[in-house]
Every structure is written in C-alpha cells, then in structure tokens.
Write a protein that holds these residues in place. Structure first.
Motif, short mmCIF file in Angstrom:
data_model
loop_
_atom_site.label_atom_id
_atom_site.label_comp_id
_atom_site.label_asym_id
_atom_site.label_seq_id
_atom_site.Cartn_x
_atom_site.Cartn_y
_atom_site.Cartn_z
N LYS A 82 0.82 -1.22 0.00
CA LYS A 82 0.00 0.00 0.00
C LYS A 82 0.85 1.28 0.00
O LYS A 82 0.50 2.27 -0.61
N GLU A 83 1.97 1.23 0.74
CA GLU A 83 2.71 2.48 0.97
C GLU A 83 4.08 2.53 0.31
O GLU A 83 4.38 3.45 -0.44
N TYR A 84 4.91 1.50 0.58
CA TYR A 84 6.32 1.65 0.21
C TYR A 84 6.63 1.36 -1.25
O TYR A 84 7.47 2.04 -1.84
N GLU A 87 5.65 4.40 -3.20
CA GLU A 87 6.59 5.48 -2.87
C GLU A 87 7.92 5.29 -3.62
O GLU A 87 8.47 6.25 -4.17
#
Length: 257
Positions: A82-84, A87
């Motif tokens: 979801k995040e890394y 990113e």
C-alpha cells in the motif's frame, strides 16, 4: 535408463527440474529411496512413480522445501504493497534495483516479485537474491514448496502463480522464477552492490554478533541509494539507526535519507 533420461522423465511427470539440484547428493538420495522400495533401476522407479500414489508423494515431498513461509508477517507486506512500493516507484521509477540478501530458499525474493507484480509489469521486475549457501540457492531455483509455507500469500496471487504437485506441494511459476537472479554472496566478506533502491534482509542477522550486525547494517546503508529503503525482520531492530545513517519509517522499515 541413465540419470539424464531419468531427469527428463521426472520433469515430464512432475515439472520438477532435477538439474537445479546438486547431482551427486540428489542421486544418492534418490538411490536410497529406490533401494528402500526394493526397486531395480531408474526405469522401474519411474514406472512406480506413475502407478503408486504413495511412492509418488514420498518422492515429491523428498524434493520439497519446507521454508518458514511466504509473506512472513503479512501486515508488513501489506504496508509494503500500500505504501512503500508506490513510494519507491514515485521516487525511482519502475526499473527498481532490488536486493534480497540472505534469501535462503527463495520464498522472500519470490514474495517480492509477486508483491511488485501488482504495481509493475512482470517483465520489468528484476530482483537479485543472494545467499552464502550454494545448495540452498539450488533448492530456491527449483521453486517447489510445502503447502503450509504458502498460507500468508494473498489468495489471488497463490491461484495465479502456483501449481499443485502431489497432495501437499506447490510449484511456483516460471514467470515468477525468471524475474529473480540468484547469486552466492557472503554478507561479511563480499562486495555489496551499490545504488540499490530496496534491500530486504529478514530474520538472518539475529544469528550474528552485535558487531557483525552493525557492520552489515552500515554496509547496507552504503549500498542504498538516497531515499532507498531497508526492510528487516520482525525479531530485529537497528538500535543505533540514527548514528549509522538511517531514518526509522516503521518498526521494520528504515530509510537512507
């Protein structure tokens, strides 16, 4: 039937490539199994594998790797998804340089390929996976795993990339395997790659002394590109992360600022 013909017959029967195993040891193990069942030669053993379900199961489980598990600590992998990963793509683009260090039996780099496949086309994913143990790398290349190792894998990925072999074993697909390059590497002695965007090294350094651990974390930091991430195991932490150049993003994710 010689061993080469036997390997071809086994591949036809199970999709398992025995060439990935060390021949001397594998032949010795197979010969032991053949003798145990009082079977005469490879040809008769292949015939038995075709006709006797129990011997077939025993043979497959003989070759199957019992790893800790894929997607170990699933919540950490969910955070990655979801995040890394988004990113890292935003920072470095889709041609990410990723290193799975001390990769053991391959469950970690293969998990990484599957996680990345939700964000990047498979043919753009490249992962370098290293381990000190040549034989364990050979096993990782075969990609055959016990069913219980697969419990953490998201259902859609398991269905898409694994094929059942026998009752309790699964073979990972070639399209996942082909995205990983395995190499032998000693974390304490060998040269580290540079400009890496994402390093994953989990549940290995717990076996190292404090001094060796710090040495490896410092070397990882040097190997990372600025803005790159290190993902470590749930039993590990970098006590002096600030002094050696990390910013802590989460309990198990550290960034080189």
């Amino acid at each position: 039937m010689d061993y080469e013909q036997f390997k071809a017959a086994v591949f036809k029967l199970t999709s398992i490539d025995l060439s990935a195993y060390k021949e001397k040891q594998m032949r010795r193990r197979i010969d032991t199994l053949i003798n145990k069942h009082k079977i005469d030669g490879y040809e008769n053993f292949v015939a038995t594998l075709k006709s006797d379900k129990d011997v077939f199961e025993e043979f497959v489980s003989y070759l199957t790797i019992n790893v800790s598990e894929f997607y170990r600590n699933p919540d950490q992998w969910e955070l990655m998804d979801k995040e890394y990963i988004p990113e890292l793509i935003k920072k470095f683009g889709k041609n990410l340089k990723i290193w799975s260090a001390a990769c053991s039996t391959g469950d970690e780099p293969y998990s990484l390929v599957m996680a990345l496949s939700r964000h990047i086309p498979l043919n753009q994913i490249r992962i370098t996976a290293t381990d000190i143990d040549k034989q364990i790398i050979a096993q990782a290349k075969t990609g055959l795993y016990a069913e219980k190792s697969l419990t953490g894998i998201p259902k859609d990925l398991k269905e898409k990339y694994f094929t059942k072999v026998g009752t309790n074993s699964y073979q990972i697909s070639d399209e996942i395997k082909s995205r990983v390059t395995f190499q032998q590497h000693n974390l304490l002695k060998d040269k580290y790659p540079d400009n890496v965007h994402f390093i994953v090294c989990r549940n290995v350094l717990i076996y190292f002394t404090e001094e060796a651990k710090e040495e490896v974390f410092v070397k990882f930091n040097k190997a990372l590109a600025k803005g790159g991430l290190l993902f470590i195991g749930s039993t590990e932490q970098i006590m002096n992360h600030k002094e050696i150049g990390y910013e802590r993003r989460n309990s198990f994710y550290y960034e080189k600022p």
